[in-house]
Write an enzyme that holds these catalytic residues in place. Sequence first.
Site, PDB file in Angstrom:
ATOM      1  N   PHE A   1      34.140  35.245  36.937  1.00 48.15           N
ATOM      2  CA  PHE A   1      35.195  34.427  38.018  1.00 48.15           C
ATOM      3  C   PHE A   1      34.688  32.962  36.863  1.00 48.15           C
ATOM      4  CE2 PHE A   1      35.689  31.484  41.245  1.00 48.15           C
ATOM      5  CZ  PHE A   1      37.017  31.927  41.953  1.00 48.15           C
TER       6      PHE A   1
ATOM      7  N   LYS B   1      30.277  22.594  41.372  1.00 43.55           N
ATOM      8  CA  LYS B   1      30.132  23.136  43.007  1.00 43.55           C
ATOM      9  C   LYS B   1      28.438  22.050  43.464  1.00 43.55           C
ATOM     10  CE  LYS B   1      30.932  27.623  42.693  1.00 43.55           C
ATOM     11  NZ  LYS B   1      31.266  27.462  44.287  1.00 43.55           N
TER      12      LYS B   1
ATOM     13  N   ASP C   1      29.575  28.976  31.037  1.00 44.57           N
ATOM     14  CA  ASP C   1      29.783  28.560  32.370  1.00 44.57           C
ATOM     15  C   ASP C   1      28.564  28.777  33.410  1.00 44.57           C
ATOM     16  OD1 ASP C   1      30.873  28.115  35.265  1.00 44.57           O
ATOM     17  OD2 ASP C   1      32.914  29.661  35.113  1.00 44.57           O
TER      18      ASP C   1
HETATM   19  C1  LIG Z   1      30.988  30.404  38.362  1.00 40.65           C
HETATM   20  C2  LIG Z   1      31.935  29.663  38.507  1.00 40.65           C
HETATM   21  N1  LIG Z   1      32.929  29.137  37.461  1.00 40.65           N
HETATM   22  C3  LIG Z   1      34.287  28.464  37.950  1.00 40.65           C
HETATM   23  C4  LIG Z   1      34.122  28.552  39.347  1.00 40.65           C
HETATM   24  C5  LIG Z   1      35.651  27.189  39.850  1.00 40.65           C
HETATM   25  O1  LIG Z   1      34.649  26.640  40.337  1.00 40.65           O
HETATM   26  P1  LIG Z   1      36.168  25.364  41.637  1.00 40.65           P
HETATM   27  O2  LIG Z   1      36.328  26.425  42.450  1.00 40.65           O
HETATM   28  O3  LIG Z   1      34.889  24.411  41.748  1.00 40.65           O
HETATM   29  O4  LIG Z   1      36.902  25.789  40.823  1.00 40.65           O
HETATM   30  C6  LIG Z   1      33.646  29.183  40.738  1.00 40.65           C
HETATM   31  C7  LIG Z   1      33.465  29.115  41.948  1.00 40.65           C
HETATM   32  O5  LIG Z   1      33.718  29.528  42.601  1.00 40.65           O
HETATM   33  C8  LIG Z   1      31.969  29.214  40.343  1.00 40.65           C
HETATM   34  O6  LIG Z   1      31.138  29.809  40.686  1.00 40.65           O
END
Ligand SMILES: Cc1ncc(COP(=O)(O)O)c(C=O)c1O
Length: 395
Positions: free
Chosen positions: A135, A249, A220
């Site tokens: 994700f 986050k 990520d």
């Molecule tokens: C690993 C990861 N990358 C990207 C995102 C996306 O972040 P945002 O909701 O701040 O766009 C999330 C959100 O849950 C995530 O867990």
Amino acid sequence: MSNWQELEHKYFMSTVERIPVTLVRGQGARVWDENGREYLDFVGGWAVNSLGHCHPVVAEAVAKQAQTLIQTSNQFYTIPQIRLAELLVQNSCLDKVFFCNSGAEANEGAVKLARRYGKHYLGGAYEVITAMGSFHGRTLAMVAASGQSKFQQPYLPLPVGFINVEYNDIEAIKVATTKETCSVMLEPVQGEGGVNLPDDNYLAAVRAWCDQTGILLILDEIQTGMGRMGTLFAYEQYGIEPDIMTLAKGLASGVPIGAILAKDRASVFTPGEHGSTFGGNPLACAAGYATLKFIIDNDIAGNAKKVGEYLVTKLEGLRQKFQFVTDVRGHGLLVAMEFSSDIAQSVVMDCLDRGLLVNRLKPNALRFIPPLIISKDEVDEALGILDKALSNIVS
Ligand SMILES: Cc1ncc(COP(=O)(O)O)c(C=O)c1O
């Protein structure tokens, strides 16, 4: 008192199945609803409230900055942005930083950076290999990057340039690599996709493959970073270093911010090639600096490791007790409990009634992502409630 939930149905787009509670206040690992009811919060704003709710160092930094300078355009130098960038670089293996406003935006920027690198050094290569079950966010490109069809199907056709391969399968990455490939992008541990841990040596093998082929490794760390896994960044635990890393986050403990970090050699943007109006604004960066400094100075990652191990041990106890608990897995304070059937929603609602917020990860799994300042006593309290909720399922 207004009926907030009715007003929400009237005015708000329906994009999330909300839990029927209106939260109005938070402190530490606790939140209160509009009726004054208290809850222990093991959702933590979806792994965002690293220092808990309204931590004094964050609240003070925001209040002070709000009275000093909130926003300028990025054409000007601002001090909070530079201080936060310096602290991130001093405490990671990366050399350069770009700030934005969210995780998806950080990942978009990281992919743009990898494509730019591809243009400079890899003959125009532009494809990014990502994993099934990952994700990476909700923008169209990040939906294409996230290897989950439920996020992709409603929006076909998707932007090109993303190849989703099996997670934990280095051969799949090798097979998918062509002369068009500029990078591999992975979460060190897949968070939203199920708290899926990498097999031993998977990340090291990916790193070695990237080195061998000259393509970039993007990690990520939006969910795993900022101490959640028991070290400031998850990559530290796998003996590898990414070329590019994304954060969001927990970086500012609840104030919206995202960041792209890169090694010098991968830091190939030139002026005008990328940008953001709000990204790196003084308010968000003051919150980020206060959060990161507190995490480092007080070994909050160490707390996440210690309390995370305690949480897993206690959850294992519940697995022994309840036959329908089939798995407990995780690292630090990113932990999942899986069931043999789709009971997660009823467990979430029962816990809610008893004063505990937990996250339904999947129809048959819960995720525990509390603030990193959580104590063992608070784990005991939460698991006492969970125990009762699980007992209710049995009877
Ligand atoms: C690993 C990861 N990358 C990207 C995102 C996306 O972040 P945002 O909701 O701040 O766009 C999330 C959100 O849950 C995530 O867990």
